[in-house]
Write a protein that holds these residues in place. Structure first.
Motif, PDB file in Angstrom:
ATOM      1  N   LEU A 156      23.956  81.203  33.099  1.00  0.00           N
ATOM      2  CA  LEU A 156      23.545  79.741  32.505  1.00  0.00           C
ATOM      3  C   LEU A 156      24.126  79.674  31.136  1.00  0.00           C
ATOM      4  CD1 LEU A 156      21.792  77.371  32.634  1.00  0.00           C
ATOM      5  CD2 LEU A 156      19.919  78.476  31.762  1.00  0.00           C
ATOM      6  N   VAL A 157      23.897  80.451  30.021  1.00  0.00           N
ATOM      7  CA  VAL A 157      24.524  80.436  28.805  1.00  0.00           C
ATOM      8  C   VAL A 157      25.872  80.357  28.972  1.00  0.00           C
ATOM      9  CG1 VAL A 157      24.862  81.623  26.622  1.00  0.00           C
ATOM     10  CG2 VAL A 157      22.733  81.747  27.557  1.00  0.00           C
ATOM     11  N   THR A 158      26.842  81.304  29.585  1.00  0.00           N
ATOM     12  CA  THR A 158      28.097  80.907  30.085  1.00  0.00           C
ATOM     13  C   THR A 158      28.529  79.732  30.473  1.00  0.00           C
ATOM     14  OG1 THR A 158      28.154  83.280  30.600  1.00  0.00           O
ATOM     15  CG2 THR A 158      30.266  82.013  31.536  1.00  0.00           C
ATOM     16  N   MET A 159      27.917  78.986  31.260  1.00  0.00           N
ATOM     17  CA  MET A 159      28.269  77.611  31.954  1.00  0.00           C
ATOM     18  C   MET A 159      28.078  76.558  30.818  1.00  0.00           C
ATOM     19  SD  MET A 159      26.891  78.069  35.960  1.00  0.00           S
ATOM     20  CE  MET A 159      27.458  76.506  36.320  1.00  0.00           C
ATOM     21  N   VAL A 160      27.370  76.833  30.204  1.00  0.00           N
ATOM     22  CA  VAL A 160      26.798  75.751  28.972  1.00  0.00           C
ATOM     23  C   VAL A 160      27.772  75.656  28.157  1.00  0.00           C
ATOM     24  CG1 VAL A 160      25.400  74.939  27.049  1.00  0.00           C
ATOM     25  CG2 VAL A 160      24.331  75.672  29.400  1.00  0.00           C
ATOM     26  N   VAL A 161      28.321  76.958  27.486  1.00  0.00           N
ATOM     27  CA  VAL A 161      29.387  77.163  26.574  1.00  0.00           C
ATOM     28  C   VAL A 161      30.668  76.610  26.961  1.00  0.00           C
ATOM     29  CG1 VAL A 161      30.609  79.149  25.399  1.00  0.00           C
ATOM     30  CG2 VAL A 161      28.264  79.002  25.239  1.00  0.00           C
ATOM     31  N   TRP A 162      31.032  77.104  28.240  1.00  0.00           N
ATOM     32  CA  TRP A 162      32.367  76.628  28.718  1.00  0.00           C
ATOM     33  C   TRP A 162      32.458  75.128  29.035  1.00  0.00           C
ATOM     34  CZ3 TRP A 162      35.636  79.546  26.951  1.00  0.00           C
ATOM     35  CH2 TRP A 162      35.691  80.973  26.878  1.00  0.00           C
ATOM     36  N   TYR A 163      31.242  74.617  29.381  1.00  0.00           N
ATOM     37  CA  TYR A 163      31.504  73.166  29.730  1.00  0.00           C
ATOM     38  C   TYR A 163      31.516  72.279  28.342  1.00  0.00           C
ATOM     39  CZ  TYR A 163      30.731  73.205  34.999  1.00  0.00           C
ATOM     40  OH  TYR A 163      30.793  73.417  35.964  1.00  0.00           O
ATOM     41  N   LEU A 164      30.702  72.992  27.408  1.00  0.00           N
ATOM     42  CA  LEU A 164      30.660  72.364  26.015  1.00  0.00           C
ATOM     43  C   LEU A 164      32.173  72.226  25.484  1.00  0.00           C
ATOM     44  CD1 LEU A 164      27.611  73.446  24.232  1.00  0.00           C
ATOM     45  CD2 LEU A 164      28.079  71.119  25.269  1.00  0.00           C
ATOM     46  N   GLN A 165      32.728  73.502  25.547  1.00  0.00           N
ATOM     47  CA  GLN A 165      34.261  73.858  25.248  1.00  0.00           C
ATOM     48  C   GLN A 165      35.286  72.813  25.758  1.00  0.00           C
ATOM     49  OE1 GLN A 165      38.167  74.951  26.305  1.00  0.00           O
ATOM     50  NE2 GLN A 165      36.408  75.287  27.748  1.00  0.00           N
ATOM     51  N   GLY A 166      34.965  72.347  27.039  1.00  0.00           N
ATOM     52  CA  GLY A 166      35.632  71.361  27.672  1.00  0.00           C
ATOM     53  C   GLY A 166      36.033  70.146  27.367  1.00  0.00           C
ATOM     54  N   ILE A 167      35.010  69.530  26.423  1.00  0.00           N
ATOM     55  CA  ILE A 167      34.893  68.181  25.986  1.00  0.00           C
ATOM     56  C   ILE A 167      36.126  67.843  25.335  1.00  0.00           C
ATOM     57  CG2 ILE A 167      33.709  66.628  24.141  1.00  0.00           C
ATOM     58  CD1 ILE A 167      31.226  68.186  24.792  1.00  0.00           C
ATOM     59  N   PRO A 168      36.869  68.728  24.384  1.00  0.00           N
ATOM     60  CA  PRO A 168      38.165  68.069  23.978  1.00  0.00           C
ATOM     61  C   PRO A 168      39.225  67.669  24.993  1.00  0.00           C
ATOM     62  CG  PRO A 168      37.295  70.020  22.829  1.00  0.00           C
ATOM     63  CD  PRO A 168      36.347  69.950  23.856  1.00  0.00           C
ATOM     64  N   TRP A 169      39.037  68.568  26.116  1.00  0.00           N
ATOM     65  CA  TRP A 169      39.782  68.196  27.374  1.00  0.00           C
ATOM     66  C   TRP A 169      39.911  66.723  27.675  1.00  0.00           C
ATOM     67  CZ3 TRP A 169      43.139  71.916  29.471  1.00  0.00           C
ATOM     68  CH2 TRP A 169      43.268  73.426  28.772  1.00  0.00           C
ATOM     69  N   ILE A 170      38.684  66.077  27.683  1.00  0.00           N
ATOM     70  CA  ILE A 170      38.388  64.787  27.782  1.00  0.00           C
ATOM     71  C   ILE A 170      38.847  63.568  26.933  1.00  0.00           C
ATOM     72  CG2 ILE A 170      36.374  62.978  28.484  1.00  0.00           C
ATOM     73  CD1 ILE A 170      34.876  65.343  29.744  1.00  0.00           C
ATOM     74  N   LEU A 171      38.538  64.342  25.602  1.00  0.00           N
ATOM     75  CA  LEU A 171      39.093  63.356  24.448  1.00  0.00           C
ATOM     76  C   LEU A 171      40.524  63.168  23.931  1.00  0.00           C
ATOM     77  CD1 LEU A 171      36.026  64.461  21.966  1.00  0.00           C
ATOM     78  CD2 LEU A 171      36.150  62.568  23.658  1.00  0.00           C
ATOM     79  N   TYR A 172      41.206  64.210  24.343  1.00  0.00           N
ATOM     80  CA  TYR A 172      42.681  64.423  24.020  1.00  0.00           C
ATOM     81  C   TYR A 172      43.381  64.260  25.154  1.00  0.00           C
ATOM     82  CZ  TYR A 172      40.447  65.334  19.546  1.00  0.00           C
ATOM     83  OH  TYR A 172      39.669  65.182  18.349  1.00  0.00           O
ATOM     84  N   GLN A 173      43.132  63.775  26.250  1.00  0.00           N
ATOM     85  CA  GLN A 173      44.054  63.798  27.414  1.00  0.00           C
ATOM     86  C   GLN A 173      44.303  62.350  27.578  1.00  0.00           C
ATOM     87  OE1 GLN A 173      45.300  67.454  28.316  1.00  0.00           O
ATOM     88  NE2 GLN A 173      45.703  65.798  29.657  1.00  0.00           N
ATOM     89  N   ASN A 174      45.598  62.092  27.732  1.00  0.00           N
ATOM     90  CA  ASN A 174      45.867  60.275  28.149  1.00  0.00           C
ATOM     91  C   ASN A 174      47.243  60.309  28.707  1.00  0.00           C
ATOM     92  OD1 ASN A 174      45.602  57.711  27.759  1.00  0.00           O
ATOM     93  ND2 ASN A 174      45.244  57.608  25.679  1.00  0.00           N
ATOM     94  N   ILE A 175      47.207  58.947  29.482  1.00  0.00           N
ATOM     95  CA  ILE A 175      48.441  58.810  30.068  1.00  0.00           C
ATOM     96  C   ILE A 175      49.542  58.068  29.562  1.00  0.00           C
ATOM     97  CG2 ILE A 175      49.376  57.596  32.059  1.00  0.00           C
ATOM     98  CD1 ILE A 175      46.597  57.453  33.358  1.00  0.00           C
ATOM     99  N   SER A 176      50.772  58.887  29.152  1.00  0.00           N
ATOM    100  CA  SER A 176      51.815  58.411  28.476  1.00  0.00           C
ATOM    101  C   SER A 176      52.516  57.284  28.816  1.00  0.00           C
ATOM    102  CB  SER A 176      52.914  59.668  28.382  1.00  0.00           C
ATOM    103  OG  SER A 176      53.974  59.247  27.604  1.00  0.00           O
ATOM    104  N   PRO A 177      52.584  56.425  28.150  1.00  0.00           N
ATOM    105  CA  PRO A 177      53.267  54.977  28.594  1.00  0.00           C
ATOM    106  C   PRO A 177      54.745  55.299  28.592  1.00  0.00           C
ATOM    107  CG  PRO A 177      52.880  55.352  26.050  1.00  0.00           C
ATOM    108  CD  PRO A 177      52.259  56.196  26.545  1.00  0.00           C
ATOM    109  N   ILE A 178      55.261  56.250  28.077  1.00  0.00           N
ATOM    110  CA  ILE A 178      56.817  56.498  28.403  1.00  0.00           C
ATOM    111  C   ILE A 178      57.135  57.303  29.861  1.00  0.00           C
ATOM    112  CG2 ILE A 178      58.848  57.382  27.544  1.00  0.00           C
ATOM    113  CD1 ILE A 178      57.577  57.225  24.723  1.00  0.00           C
ATOM    114  N   SER A 179      56.364  58.299  30.025  1.00  0.00           N
ATOM    115  CA  SER A 179      56.700  58.963  31.076  1.00  0.00           C
ATOM    116  C   SER A 179      55.455  58.786  32.282  1.00  0.00           C
ATOM    117  CB  SER A 179      56.548  60.438  31.031  1.00  0.00           C
ATOM    118  OG  SER A 179      55.289  60.874  30.359  1.00  0.00           O
ATOM    119  N   THR A 180      54.417  58.060  32.132  1.00  0.00           N
ATOM    120  CA  THR A 180      53.372  57.994  32.832  1.00  0.00           C
ATOM    121  C   THR A 180      52.883  59.016  33.541  1.00  0.00           C
ATOM    122  OG1 THR A 180      54.690  57.468  34.788  1.00  0.00           O
ATOM    123  CG2 THR A 180      54.318  55.570  33.471  1.00  0.00           C
ATOM    124  N   THR A 181      52.697  60.073  32.619  1.00  0.00           N
ATOM    125  CA  THR A 181      52.270  61.452  33.190  1.00  0.00           C
ATOM    126  C   THR A 181      50.692  61.588  32.133  1.00  0.00           C
ATOM    127  OG1 THR A 181      53.455  62.631  31.516  1.00  0.00           O
ATOM    128  CG2 THR A 181      54.262  62.634  33.929  1.00  0.00           C
TER     129      THR A 181
END
Length: 603
Positions: free
Chosen positions: A133-158
């Protein structure tokens, strides 16, 4: 033939094979580890259960969409920002949770095999629940930056990382958390576990569950084989970042990355198959049984294995003696059941101690996953002590298959007449449907005949042993093989539809000649892989429950039993998965075409 084309084909075909095998293996792991009570109470198997769930999710989210995007050219991460971020989040958390569970299982086996009673106390299922339970909570919290700093590039559309610091963090994260740390932890504690097992010699001092420890060590080997190439490739990527590379080098590196990625997927796919090779069963440790003696308010507990007879006294010490189990055993039981004699002067006075998932007076019935037969399903009702239940069951088992045969015959006649016409067989699908109709009718006929054969045998009405044995073999063989031939023929109908959708101007797979060759291949292959049923089915008596009754059962060896289970799994689950993949692709392909047309119109 370019490396790019080879990499694409490897991703599609090898990736599809890994996906199918991974879904099957992890699904079976989840079923076994969650349904057997003994497994649910063991920390290591609980970690395996959680890891298998996340392995299945990883394959479903990552590999499925990768195969679709490479095969059809439609990448949802290029058009949907929500999916770009969600996919990055799930992949970063699911993979690390899976590796964490493998590490925890290895650490738990070190604790469980330790000679120190203080360390063994930490191998408890309650503690495992909290850690997960603790492991899952920690790793899911760690994944928040992956939501905030991922975007679709307007140049390469990736789907790219938009923050420089975050990009460096991801590179270090992939190298350390997903490669170096799991390998170091599992190798270290795997070695300590192996050393504990080698040091554990005196049975009276400690008898750890060596089968479970062996499974954990095999898991360590799987991690080393599948993850180290991924770590080396990531390290190479970090070292060569910023270097100027020509097109040929970029192409070679991309091809190598494809190969390494497919090797990495072996970790998420292979746990079930490694467990299948390494361990046939789980056994409780003797020290655990002796530890439970006091808690159960029992003054004495006895237990037996292949070599020893042991007594656990109130001091939780196992007093063990050499034991010759052949003195009170006989050879009347099937499926490696333990035959125990009663009165040595009476040959019929014995009892069979059946292995797990077997029952019957001589262990003739099997209820293992993907191994049960028609006899094992019907016998509890046909041998019921309740006269009403027995009569109702007997009537239903005859009436329902008879109705299926009647209505199925009518339907198959119409289908046969329809696809007998030359116009309906101009394409391959018509030939698949035509052949499927014939084998469907054969399956329905064999189903009713098989049930009647079971009832006649149970009442002891057959007088010709040779005829009885031949019917036992042929009906069982034809029922299983003809049914599965129908499954595969429908699969090729869907494959042909997908082929027509992707390549509308080509006709190779639609040609009747191609369809006829595929039909012959499917029939011959299906009959060939089921030939062991024709050989191994036999008639055995049932002296305990019926006077003259007999059963048509299998007598598989251990290796042949494993082959039969895998063969059955492939023939039931693979057609389902292939049909599902074809259906998903058929839904995505037209949507992509319409989207491209809308873009052209908007221009």
């Amino acid at each position: 033939m370019s490396l790019s084309y080879v990499g694409t084909q490897l991703t599609i075909y090898v990736g599809s094979a890994i996906l199918i095998a991974g879904v099957l293996g992890n699904g079976i792991n989840i079923f076994i580890f969650s349904s057997v009570r003994t497994y649910r109470n063991t920390p290591s198997t609980f970690y395996f259960l959680v890891g298998s769930i996340h392995n299945l999710l990883y394959l479903a989210i990552n590999l499925t969409f990768r195969i679709v995007s490479v095969g059809s050219g439609f990448d949802l991460t290029r058009t949907s920002l929500a999916w770009c971020r969600a996919r990055s989040f799930f992949l970063s958390t699911i993979s690390v949770i899976s590796f964490t569970c493998s590490c925890l299982a290895t650490i738990d086996q070190f604790l469980a095999t330790s000679q120190s009673a203080h360390l063994r106390r930490y191998s408890k299922i309650e503690l495992a629940y909290r850690i997960v339970l603790v492991t899952m909570v920690v790793w899911y919290l760690q994944g928040i930056p992956w939501i905030l700093y991922q975007n679709i590039s307007p140049i390469s559309t990736t789907c790219v990382r938009t923050n420089a610091i975050y990009a460096i963090y991801v590179s270090v994260y992939l190298l350390l958390v997903l490669c170096v740390i799991p390998v170091v932890v599992m190798i270290g504690f795997g070695f300590l576990t192996y050393r504990n097992i080698r040091l554990t010699i005196a049975l009276a001092e400690l008898r750890a569950d060596r089968q479970l420890a062996k499974m954990t060590l095999i898991q360590v080997v799987l991690v080393i084989i599948s993850i180290i190439p991924y770590g080396i490739n990531n390290a190479y990527g970090l070292i060569t970042t910023g270097m100027t590379k020509d097109a040929n080098r970029i192409l070679i590196e991309s091809f190598i990355s494809t190969i390494v990625s497919l090797i990495t997927y072996l970790y998420y796919m292979g746990s079930f198959y490694m467990f299948l090779i390494s361990s046939s069963r789980f056994r409780h440790a003797y020290h655990t049984l002796c530890d439970n003696t006091t808690s159960n308010s029992s003054s004495l507990l006895c237990l037996v294995d292949d070599d020893y007879f042991c007594l656990c006294d109130i001091n939780q010490i196992a007093q063990c003696f050499l034991y010759d189990k052949t003195l009170d055993q006989c050879k009347h039981c099937l499926a490696q059941g333990q035959c125990i004699k009663g009165d040595t002067d009476t040959p019929s006075d014995y009892v069979c101690r059946c292995p797990r998932c077997h029952f019957g007076s001589i262990c003739q019935h099997n209820t293992k996953l993907f191994s049960f037969t028609m006899e094992s399903l019907l016998s509890p009702d046909l041998l019921s002590s309740s006269f009403i239940k027995k009569s109702v069951s007997l009537s239903m088992y005859i009436i329902v298959p008879a109705l299926l045969l009647i209505f199925g015959t009518i339907s198959n006649i119409f289908s046969f007449v329809t696809f007998r016409r030359p116009k309906t067989r101009l394409n391959g699908a018509g030939h698949y449907f035509f052949t499927s109709t014939i084998f469907s009718q054969l399956s329905l006929f064999c189903l009713l005949s098989k049930i009647i054969h079971i009832i006649i045998n149970l009442r002891g009405l057959f007088v010709q042993p040779m005829v009885n044995t031949i019917l036992c073999k042929i009906l069982s063989f034809l029922l299983s093989s003809s049914t599965r031939i129908c499954y595969w023929l429908i699969v090729f109908v869907n494959i042909e539809r997908l082929y027509v959708t992707i390549y509308p101007t080509k006709r190779w797979l639609k040609e009747p000649k191609t369809a006829k060759k595929i039909i012959i291949f499917v029939i011959m292959l299906t009959y060939g892989v089921h030939i062991h049923e024709l050989i191994q089915y036999t008639i055995v008596p049932d002296p305990k429950y019926t006077v003259h009754g007999k059963w048509c059962v299998t007598q598989f060896s251990h290796s042949l039993q494993i082959y039969n289970q895998i063969n059955t799994m492939i023939h039931y689950l693979s057609p389902c998965l292939v049909n599902l993949i074809c259906t998903i692709t058929l839904l995505i392909r037209p949507a992509r075409i319409r989207a491209n047309l809308d873009k052209k119109k908007s221009r």
